[in-house]
Design a protein around this motif. Structure first.
Motif, PDB file in Angstrom:
ATOM      1  N   ALA A   1     -18.815  -1.918  13.393  1.00 18.59           N
ATOM      2  CA  ALA A   1     -17.611  -1.142  13.862  1.00 18.59           C
ATOM      3  C   ALA A   1     -17.323  -1.019  15.439  1.00 18.59           C
ATOM      4  CB  ALA A   1     -17.523   0.314  13.340  1.00 18.59           C
ATOM      5  N   ALA A   2     -17.537  -2.152  15.903  1.00 18.58           N
ATOM      6  CA  ALA A   2     -17.617  -2.354  17.392  1.00 18.58           C
ATOM      7  C   ALA A   2     -15.866  -2.708  17.214  1.00 18.58           C
ATOM      8  CB  ALA A   2     -18.168  -3.307  17.955  1.00 18.58           C
ATOM      9  N   SER A   3     -15.178  -2.587  18.358  1.00 12.93           N
ATOM     10  CA  SER A   3     -13.876  -3.110  18.286  1.00 12.93           C
ATOM     11  C   SER A   3     -13.596  -4.405  18.590  1.00 12.93           C
ATOM     12  CB  SER A   3     -13.336  -2.320  19.910  1.00 12.93           C
ATOM     13  OG  SER A   3     -13.179  -0.877  19.647  1.00 12.93           O
ATOM     14  N   GLU A   4     -12.816  -5.008  18.029  1.00 10.77           N
ATOM     15  CA  GLU A   4     -12.427  -6.450  18.080  1.00 10.77           C
ATOM     16  C   GLU A   4     -11.243  -7.037  18.473  1.00 10.77           C
ATOM     17  OE1 GLU A   4     -16.379  -7.180  14.625  1.00 10.77           O
ATOM     18  OE2 GLU A   4     -14.152  -7.471  14.206  1.00 10.77           O
ATOM     19  N   GLY A   5     -10.422  -6.207  18.985  1.00 12.32           N
ATOM     20  CA  GLY A   5      -9.151  -6.579  19.756  1.00 12.32           C
ATOM     21  C   GLY A   5      -7.945  -5.932  18.897  1.00 12.32           C
ATOM     22  N   PRO A   6      -6.858  -6.141  19.259  1.00 11.17           N
ATOM     23  CA  PRO A   6      -5.626  -5.473  18.698  1.00 11.17           C
ATOM     24  C   PRO A   6      -5.295  -5.955  17.156  1.00 11.17           C
ATOM     25  CG  PRO A   6      -4.820  -7.283  20.223  1.00 11.17           C
ATOM     26  CD  PRO A   6      -6.434  -7.263  20.253  1.00 11.17           C
ATOM     27  N   ILE A   7      -4.490  -5.224  16.784  1.00 12.69           N
ATOM     28  CA  ILE A   7      -3.962  -5.521  15.447  1.00 12.69           C
ATOM     29  C   ILE A   7      -3.195  -6.744  15.550  1.00 12.69           C
ATOM     30  CG2 ILE A   7      -2.247  -5.029  13.532  1.00 12.69           C
ATOM     31  CD1 ILE A   7      -3.047  -1.992  13.983  1.00 12.69           C
TER      32      ILE A   7
ATOM     33  N   ASN B   1       0.550 -12.261   7.797  1.00 17.51           N
ATOM     34  CA  ASN B   1       0.004 -13.370   8.536  1.00 17.51           C
ATOM     35  C   ASN B   1      -0.623 -12.641   9.821  1.00 17.51           C
ATOM     36  OD1 ASN B   1      -0.046 -16.161   9.388  1.00 17.51           O
ATOM     37  ND2 ASN B   1       1.914 -15.801  10.589  1.00 17.51           N
ATOM     38  N   GLY B   2      -1.503 -11.983   9.299  1.00 20.26           N
ATOM     39  CA  GLY B   2      -2.387 -11.348  10.767  1.00 20.26           C
ATOM     40  C   GLY B   2      -3.551 -10.636   9.989  1.00 20.26           C
ATOM     41  N   SER B   3      -3.814  -9.508  10.655  1.00 17.92           N
ATOM     42  CA  SER B   3      -5.139  -8.774  10.210  1.00 17.92           C
ATOM     43  C   SER B   3      -5.148  -8.355   8.714  1.00 17.92           C
ATOM     44  CB  SER B   3      -5.043  -7.350  10.927  1.00 17.92           C
ATOM     45  OG  SER B   3      -5.320  -7.620  12.260  1.00 17.92           O
ATOM     46  N   MET B   4      -3.689  -8.163   8.277  1.00 14.76           N
ATOM     47  CA  MET B   4      -3.690  -7.833   6.820  1.00 14.76           C
ATOM     48  C   MET B   4      -4.207  -9.174   5.874  1.00 14.76           C
ATOM     49  SD  MET B   4      -2.326  -5.001   5.171  1.00 14.76           S
ATOM     50  CE  MET B   4      -0.758  -5.300   4.103  1.00 14.76           C
ATOM     51  N   SER B   5      -4.196 -10.295   6.419  1.00  9.06           N
ATOM     52  CA  SER B   5      -4.226 -11.484   5.501  1.00  9.06           C
ATOM     53  C   SER B   5      -5.604 -11.933   5.254  1.00  9.06           C
ATOM     54  CB  SER B   5      -3.537 -12.863   6.262  1.00  9.06           C
ATOM     55  OG  SER B   5      -2.231 -12.450   6.388  1.00  9.06           O
ATOM     56  N   GLN B   6      -6.556 -11.113   5.889  1.00  8.88           N
ATOM     57  CA  GLN B   6      -8.094 -11.280   5.747  1.00  8.88           C
ATOM     58  C   GLN B   6      -8.701 -10.250   5.066  1.00  8.88           C
ATOM     59  OE1 GLN B   6     -10.715  -9.842   7.761  1.00  8.88           O
ATOM     60  NE2 GLN B   6     -12.345 -11.295   7.136  1.00  8.88           N
TER      61      GLN B   6
ATOM     62  N   ASN C   1      -7.256  -2.570   8.532  1.00  8.05           N
ATOM     63  CA  ASN C   1      -7.006  -2.169   9.899  1.00  8.05           C
ATOM     64  C   ASN C   1      -5.626  -2.238  10.245  1.00  8.05           C
ATOM     65  OD1 ASN C   1      -9.427  -2.359  11.622  1.00  8.05           O
ATOM     66  ND2 ASN C   1      -9.757  -4.349  10.455  1.00  8.05           N
ATOM     67  N   ASP C   2      -4.492  -2.673   9.367  1.00  4.07           N
ATOM     68  CA  ASP C   2      -3.314  -2.563   9.738  1.00  4.07           C
ATOM     69  C   ASP C   2      -2.693  -1.409   8.864  1.00  4.07           C
ATOM     70  OD1 ASP C   2      -0.421  -2.913   9.455  1.00  4.07           O
ATOM     71  OD2 ASP C   2      -0.514  -4.967   9.800  1.00  4.07           O
ATOM     72  N   PRO C   3      -2.191  -0.399   9.341  1.00  4.17           N
ATOM     73  CA  PRO C   3      -1.666   0.887   8.682  1.00  4.17           C
ATOM     74  C   PRO C   3      -0.570   0.598   7.508  1.00  4.17           C
ATOM     75  CG  PRO C   3      -0.885   0.935  10.857  1.00  4.17           C
ATOM     76  CD  PRO C   3      -1.714  -0.378  10.835  1.00  4.17           C
ATOM     77  N   ILE C   4      -0.102  -0.712   7.478  1.00  6.62           N
ATOM     78  CA  ILE C   4       0.803  -1.077   6.301  1.00  6.62           C
ATOM     79  C   ILE C   4      -0.116  -1.258   5.179  1.00  6.62           C
ATOM     80  CG2 ILE C   4       2.207  -3.075   5.660  1.00  6.62           C
ATOM     81  CD1 ILE C   4       3.209  -3.290   8.199  1.00  6.62           C
ATOM     82  N   PHE C   5      -1.328  -1.264   5.282  1.00  2.00           N
ATOM     83  CA  PHE C   5      -2.136  -1.529   4.090  1.00  2.00           C
ATOM     84  C   PHE C   5      -1.975  -0.204   3.118  1.00  2.00           C
ATOM     85  CE2 PHE C   5      -6.008  -0.547   2.038  1.00  2.00           C
ATOM     86  CZ  PHE C   5      -6.542  -1.766   1.453  1.00  2.00           C
ATOM     87  N   VAL C   6      -1.904   0.830   3.806  1.00  2.00           N
ATOM     88  CA  VAL C   6      -1.795   2.272   2.755  1.00  2.00           C
ATOM     89  C   VAL C   6      -0.570   2.403   2.098  1.00  2.00           C
ATOM     90  CG1 VAL C   6      -3.573   3.576   4.078  1.00  2.00           C
ATOM     91  CG2 VAL C   6      -1.361   3.546   4.857  1.00  2.00           C
ATOM     92  N   LEU C   7       0.690   1.783   2.966  1.00  4.57           N
ATOM     93  CA  LEU C   7       1.749   1.730   2.470  1.00  4.57           C
ATOM     94  C   LEU C   7       1.921   0.834   1.118  1.00  4.57           C
ATOM     95  CD1 LEU C   7       4.187   1.716   5.389  1.00  4.57           C
ATOM     96  CD2 LEU C   7       3.372   3.702   4.264  1.00  4.57           C
ATOM     97  N   HIS C   8       1.390  -0.389   1.251  1.00  2.48           N
ATOM     98  CA  HIS C   8       1.543  -1.462   0.404  1.00  2.48           C
ATOM     99  C   HIS C   8       0.667  -1.055  -0.869  1.00  2.48           C
ATOM    100  CE1 HIS C   8       0.905  -5.232  -1.486  1.00  2.48           C
ATOM    101  NE2 HIS C   8      -0.198  -5.485  -1.101  1.00  2.48           N
ATOM    102  N   HIS C   9      -0.600  -0.478  -0.726  1.00  2.00           N
ATOM    103  CA  HIS C   9      -1.411  -0.363  -1.890  1.00  2.00           C
ATOM    104  C   HIS C   9      -0.988   0.799  -2.462  1.00  2.00           C
ATOM    105  CE1 HIS C   9      -4.556  -3.340  -2.252  1.00  2.00           C
ATOM    106  NE2 HIS C   9      -4.569  -3.459  -0.916  1.00  2.00           N
TER     107      HIS C   9
END
Length: 529
Positions: free
Chosen positions: A291-297, A371-376, A382-390
């Motif tokens: 859970a270490a920080s790995e950069g921005p969304i 095409n970013g954090s959501m795609s892996q 990590n991308d808060p769009i995740f909860v809207l989508h699911h």
């Protein structure tokens, strides 16, 4: 944040759901393989004195698994959670939680006997105040430490089989990111070897029930840290969308003006740091995400591989998916054909329901499109769009349940990929939930969707579909029955006419003055099959 403020914050937080209960993340609990913390209400393990629950041995499913995972005893998630604990709290009635201190979804009150129904709404139908509150709640979750849960930073073997615990604190939002990672991570086989064809939350029957439980737990966690018992996750209805409609600074963040892969500085999501996105690095080190920080969304919607995902999903594709009557089929993985689950997940063509892993449809299409954090997969939450989508994907699952009304036994009991049989416990949830427990209508779990509550043709169609589907399945029998009925009717009619003619002749000879008063023309014949 000052120590005083931190102490106050931890003091008001309520028990939550997640990975390893803090009360069980110690040497004694791991060596005893027991996670039965005391309930705060009476101080007894599992609230036993108040008859809320008791500490019991875990009953694991013995049903056979599919062939996708050819190993045994190499992954901590096998027969979850028995590698870490084989005794946990078994709660009575409507009580729930790692110490039986909660109420089951859809219930509330001191004795958990009162029902409650909440409604998830379209994010574009929220008022400005409601929308801003939702965004503020997300930000609060990202900065609030979880009081009752920690994450594992090493495998059970790396913990020396429990004698050297390896856990760390985590904030509430990232707790759920980590859980999504942990359920979908690769199996570490030693050296630099890994097994990639394993996932306890995707590519198999548990995909929809797992994410349903995940969202309910996430939703409840927000309710607790905010004190807002009415909070529900909004959804984004992406059907027929021409672009990412929520990708604005008013909602989930616009593009950065100079770097299209980043979020606009005007969105507070631009300051968020992601975790658990470097799977190859973890694999090479034979380590878990710590859970270490790995950069921005990262997000660059629409600039994805168009040969794989040319556009966002359409209404017609969703309707075709809903028409599929089989929840699961064949190998029950991403190669399954005519499977509602596999088609909605996006591994089968949304026009034919034939598996095609070179394309990404429906659920998968949205992830690839971002095409970013959501795609892996492992880091997509990590991308808060995740909860809207699911939340919207879950609403499609709900429509299918209402349309086809399957029994819980329709969910596969055996031969599914590891972790996905009906009675398997979901990884990595503690308290424990079985896959089959969430293969039920959302109203039984205390929530509904705004667009499913509204009277419209779609709802009427969903009501009729079970009967139309039954008629389709027996149409051949109905046609045969009709033909037989017609033949029988014709024979009986012929016999009746012959008898009538003979009777007339006889009556004319004996009683020539008798007038015919019987109304034979109103006689009808029916064949009851």
């Amino acid at each position: 944040m000052s120590l005083l403020a931190m102490g106050f914050l931890l003091g008001i937080l309520q028990p939550c759901m997640g990975q390893f209960p803090r009360a069980c993340a110690n040497t004694e609990s791991l060596l005893r393989k027991e996670c039965c913390p005391p309930w705060d209400g009476d101080g007894s393990p599992c609230g036993q004195l108040s008859r809320r629950g008791s500490c019991q041995s875990i009953l694991l499913s013995q049903a056979p698994l599919g062939p996708q995972f050819p190993f045994s005893g190499v992954d901590d998630r096998e027969d979850w959670p028995s590698v870490f604990y084989n005794r946990t709290c078994q709660c009575r009635g409507n009580f729930m939680g790692f110490s039986c201190g909660e109420c089951k979804f859809g219930f509330f009150g001191a004795d958990c006997t009162q029902r409650r129904m909440r409604t998830r709404r379209n994010i574009f139908r929220l008022s400005t105040r409601e929308k801003d509150k939702f965004l503020a709640y997300l930000n609060l979750a990202k900065s609030t430490p979880s009081r009752d849960y920690v994450i594992a930073t090493g495998t059970y073997a790396q913990m020396s089989n429990g004698s050297n615990p390896m856990f760390r604190n985590i904030n509430v939002y990232d707790l759920f990111v980590w859980m999504h990672y942990y359920a979908s991570r690769d199996t570490l086989l030693g050296g630099s070897n890994v097994w990639r064809d394993i996932d306890f939350a995707h590519e198999a029957p548990g995909f929809l029930p797992w994410h349903r439980a995940f969202l309910l737990l996430w939703e409840r966690e927000i309710q607790k840290i905010t004190g807002d018992e009415s909070f529900t996750i909004p959804y984004w209805d992406w059907r027929d969308a021409k672009f990412c409609e929520v990708c604005t600074n008013e909602y989930m963040g616009d593009r950065h003006p100079t770097n299209p892969n980043l979020l606009s500085p005007a969105s507070f999501f631009s300051s968020w740091q992601v975790i658990c996105t470097r799977s190859e690095e973890y694999n090479s080190q034979q380590a878990l995400c710590n859970a270490a920080s790995e950069g921005p969304i990262l997000r660059n919607p629409g600039n994805n591989d168009k040969s794989r995902t040319p556009r966002l999903p359409s209404s017609a594709e969703v309707e075709f998916c809903l028409s599929l009557s089989q929840y699961e089929s064949g190998t029950m993985d991403k190669m399954a054909n005519y499977s509602f689950r596999n088609t909605l997940e996006g591994f089968a063509d949304p026009h034919t329901a034939i598996s095609n892993i070179s394309q990404s449809g429906l659920h998968n299409a949205l992830h690839i499109y971002m095409n970013g954090s959501m795609s892996q997969v492992q880091g997509s939450a990590n991308d808060p769009i995740f909860v809207l989508h699911h939340a919207f994907v879950d609403s499609i699952f709900e429509r299918w349940l209402r349309r086809h009304r399957p029994l819980r036994e329709i969910y596969p009991a055996a031969n599914a990929p590891i972790g996905h049989n009906r009675e398997n416990y979901m990884v990595p949830f503690i308290p424990l939930y079985r896959n089959g427990e969430f293969f039920i209508p959302s109203r039984e779990l205390g929530y509904d969707y705004q667009y499913l509550e509204e009277p419209e043709f779609g709802s009427f169609q969903d009501l009729l579909m079970p009967y139309l589907e039954q008629a389709r399945q027996i149409w051949a029998w109905l046609v045969g029955a009709a033909v037989i009925g017609a033949v029988v009717t014709a024979l009986l009619t012929g016999i009746a006419l012959a008898c009538r003619k003979k009777r007339r002749e006889t009556c004319a000879e004996i009683q020539p003055l008798l007038t015919e008063s019987e109304d034979y023309n109103n006689m009808s014949y029916q064949s009851h099959l």
